[in-house]
Scaffold this motif. Structure first.
Motif, PDB file in Angstrom:
ATOM      1  N   ASN A 541      36.521  38.227  43.033  1.00  0.00           N
ATOM      2  CA  ASN A 541      36.673  39.210  44.117  1.00  0.00           C
ATOM      3  C   ASN A 541      36.142  40.595  43.751  1.00  0.00           C
ATOM      4  N   ALA A 542      35.873  40.839  42.487  1.00  0.00           N
ATOM      5  CA  ALA A 542      35.420  42.171  42.066  1.00  0.00           C
ATOM      6  C   ALA A 542      33.936  42.209  41.726  1.00  0.00           C
ATOM      7  N   THR A 543      33.230  41.070  41.809  1.00  0.00           N
ATOM      8  CA  THR A 543      31.812  41.033  41.428  1.00  0.00           C
ATOM      9  C   THR A 543      30.947  41.684  42.497  1.00  0.00           C
ATOM     10  N   ARG A 544      30.169  42.678  42.068  1.00  0.00           N
ATOM     11  CA  ARG A 544      29.273  43.385  42.988  1.00  0.00           C
ATOM     12  C   ARG A 544      27.816  43.115  42.601  1.00  0.00           C
ATOM     13  N   LEU A 601      29.913  40.141  46.196  1.00  0.00           N
ATOM     14  CA  LEU A 601      29.127  38.929  46.399  1.00  0.00           C
ATOM     15  C   LEU A 601      29.953  37.723  46.817  1.00  0.00           C
ATOM     16  N   LEU A 602      31.209  37.655  46.437  1.00  0.00           N
ATOM     17  CA  LEU A 602      32.023  36.526  46.864  1.00  0.00           C
ATOM     18  C   LEU A 602      32.252  36.587  48.375  1.00  0.00           C
ATOM     19  N   ASP A 603      32.462  37.789  48.893  1.00  0.00           N
ATOM     20  CA  ASP A 603      32.605  37.957  50.345  1.00  0.00           C
ATOM     21  C   ASP A 603      31.317  37.554  51.048  1.00  0.00           C
ATOM     22  N   LEU A 604      30.186  37.972  50.482  1.00  0.00           N
ATOM     23  CA  LEU A 604      28.900  37.633  51.091  1.00  0.00           C
ATOM     24  C   LEU A 604      28.661  36.127  51.040  1.00  0.00           C
TER      25      LEU A 604
END
Length: 625
Positions: A541-544, A601-604
């Motif tokens: 959840n924190a990976t950008r 990126l997880l959201d994307l």
């Protein structure tokens, strides 16, 4: 002749009681506005035979609605029953306020056609799934009017009597600019409360309200981040949203009918932007801004930014005309000597180039809408309308306008030397953008000063807030994704009612949000132009995006990856650095999307699980080898 009036001798007098320096500067700048208008009039009178646009004809009832539906990509709703899958796909992406705007215009068009006793058009009830009845559409409207439209009319009537003086913005304070929720939906909520207004006498750019774009977990998308294919969908969506916003605010969206242009034998001045770019691209492929404009701006940036009164002090009209003729003859041969031209003459050529375009830079169709933005009392909503208008502009106009505004920002940044602050620059440039010899002049008597200051205020906003205005709102990007998804699998309507459709969209959104609870995911990031290997990334959840690019750089330096193309990388102290690499989302429900470094990126991934992620070099970054 123009969207602005001739000078009114009583419009901008210097009051005897004005003792403050700020008020004196403001009146001086308005004097510059009227002086610019006089210069334009003198130039136009000398070449009156060269007018290139016909007068705009008054449209009959229903014509404006028909044109709007065509421009909004809903032309099939104007005809008989037939294949309208594309229309249903577009309708499936609309918010409630956007759907209401479409419904009202289709309803108005239908009534006008019935009055003319022409062939019946699609009944609005068929399009939006209203239950059948023996009543006619007109009777249905009278007996059961649209409740949303009734509420908006009531709220607008109340708003027009509201006293805005009690809710004035705090100049200089930073506010959040929300691009995740449709502007019209935000406005509908605000109608229940009060609006914030900004004192119109604020001429100091430092005192303007500061806005910070609220970054969601998907980051911010700038114009240019989307592929050309996806950007083609944006103007249609922006037009529908702008219309919905104007409906909510109770303002009429005024549009001119585009007139036919007369051809010219010239090669530079008075030539349509599209023609200029086609010619320039033969010499320099991928040119997005006319080469002449680039040369004018470059000359002024090198030698004119420090010149006192640049843009305001007019050059010699005789010399400017002579220089125009020399440019027509020598520009493309490379024989024109810019170092021999006086800077005030170059600024005169710049303004002349803008005015001489066969159609206004802001387009003949939407120039009245740009001018009408000043009538919106809330600054944030004025910026929302401007953002949508800029997205509607044709790409050549939008790119040319951006190049001009970037230069004007540089002029303002040198205010201490050139004595041209933001308001000065805005008042000088407003007549050149809003006056056009081919457009009719319909200025109500006594409104000259108000409209002139309003036009200057619009230019001021475009200069000061251009970074915000050149952003594609997240809700529009989401609608593009929905269009792409629906085009690939042809959205199936279980219930054609718009309310049920919107409910299903929100349910789907909830499902996506639930899926986002997945804590970890492993994906591969490709960099085929740079490496033979791919990068395996473990998402949480924190990976950008910025984290992935840093990991990519670390692996290049430490793991000895097999580099395919060192031309696109920088070598420094025997190590490889990638300060100008970008991560792109490609495929799935998007064409190609350059990602914000702050995108999670997880959201994307949950929004577009079928996309590929590819690292590329920033196309604007110069190659080093």
């Amino acid at each position: 002749m123009s969207q602005l009036p001739p000078k009114n001798p009583l419009a901008s007098p210097v009051s005897e009681g004005m003792n403050s320096r700020v008020e004196a500067l403001d009146n001086l700048s308005m004097d510059s506005f009227w002086l610019e208008v006089e210069n334009i009039k003198l130039s136009a009178e000398a070449e009156q035979e060269e007018c290139s646009l016909a007068d705009v004809k008054t449209q009959e009832e229903g014509e404006a609605e028909a044109e709007w539906l065509q421009d909004a990509g809903l032309s099939e709703l104007l005809g008989d029953r037939g294949s309208d899958n594309d229309n249903l796909v577009l309708l499936s992406t609309l918010t409630q306020t956007q759907a209401a705007a479409v419904q009202r215009r289709l309803d108005t068009y239908s009534r006008s056609r019935r009055r003319k006793n022409k062939h019946p058009v699609r009944d609005v009830r068929d399009i939006f799934g209203v239950a059948s009845s023996e009543e006619t559409a007109a009777e249905k409207e009278e007996s059961n009017p649209d409740p949303l439209w009734q509420n908006l009319q009531t709220a607008n009537a109340q708003r027009k009597t509201q006293d805005y003086s009690c809710t004035v913005r705090n100049p200089g304070k930073e506010e959040v600019f929300n691009m995740d929720v449709a502007y019209s939906e935000q406005a509908a909520v605000l109608l229940k409360g009060s609006f914030l207004s900004e004192p119109r006498k604020l001429k100091d750019g430092n005192a303007l309200t500061k806005f910070k774009i609220l970054k969601g977990r998907l980051g911010v998308t700038r114009i240019g981040d989307l592929s050309a294919q996806d950007m083609k969908k944006i103007p249609t969506l922006a037009l529908i949203e702008l219309t919905a916003l104007c409906d909510i605010l109770g303002f009429e969206l005024k549009r001119n009918k585009a007139a036919k242009l007369k051809t010219t034998e010239k090669r530079l001045f008075g030539v349509p932007l599209n023609t200029l770019l086609e010619n320039d691209q033969k010499l320099l492929p991928n040119t997005k801004v006319p080469l002449l404009l680039q040369a004018l701006l470059s000359c002024l940036e090198k030698r004119g930014l420090e010149t006192e009164g640049i843009l305001r002090v007019s050059g010699s009209q005789t010399r400017i005309k002579s220089l125009e003729q020399k440019l027509e003859r020598d520009f493309y041969t490379g024989l024109f000597r810019w170092d021999e031209v006086h800077q005030n003459d170059v600024s005169g050529l710049l303004k002349r180039f803008i005015r001489e375009l066969p159609a206004p830079l802001l387009t003949a169709e939407y120039l009245p809408a740009f001018a009408a933005v000043q009538n919106i009392p809330d600054l944030k909503q004025r910026l929302q309308a401007l953002n949508l208008l800029i997205l509607i502009l044709p790409e050549p106009n939008r790119n040319t306008l951006k190049a001009l505004l970037e230069f004007l920002s540089k002029v303002v940044a040198r205010e201490k030397n050139n004595k041209m602050n933001l308001w000065n620059v805005s008042t000088v440039m407003a007549p050149n953008l809003f006056m056009h010899k081919g457009l009719p002049n319909k200025i109500p008597e006594g409104k000259e000063k108000q409209l002139a200051e309003g036009a200057a205020d619009v230019v001021r906003m475009m200069i000061h807030y251009q970074d915000l205005l050149w952003t594609v709102s997240s809700f529009l990007v989401a609608q593009v994704r929905k269009l792409n998804e629906s085009n690939s699998k042809r959205y199936q309507f279980c219930d054609k009612r718009i309310k049920n459709l919107l409910r299903k969209i929100h349910v789907d959104k909830d499902k996506v949000e639930k899926n986002q609870a997945e804590p970890l995911k492993t994906v591969k990031v490709h960099a085929s132009l740079l490496l033979k290997d791919s990068l395996e990334v473990h998402l949480n959840n924190a990976t950008r995006v910025a984290d992935v690019l840093r990991q990519f750089q670390k692996n290049l330096c430490q793991n000895g990856w097999n580099i395919v193309n060192t031309v696109n990388l920088l070598k420094c102290n025997n190590s490889i650095e990638c300060p100008n690499l970008l991560l792109y989302e490609v495929g799935g429900n998007i064409g190609e999307h350059c990602l914000d470094p702050d995108t999670y990126l997880l959201d994307l991934y949950h929004i577009n699980p079928h996309a590929e992620w590819i690292i590329k070099q920033n196309p604007s970054y110069p190659r080093m080898f």
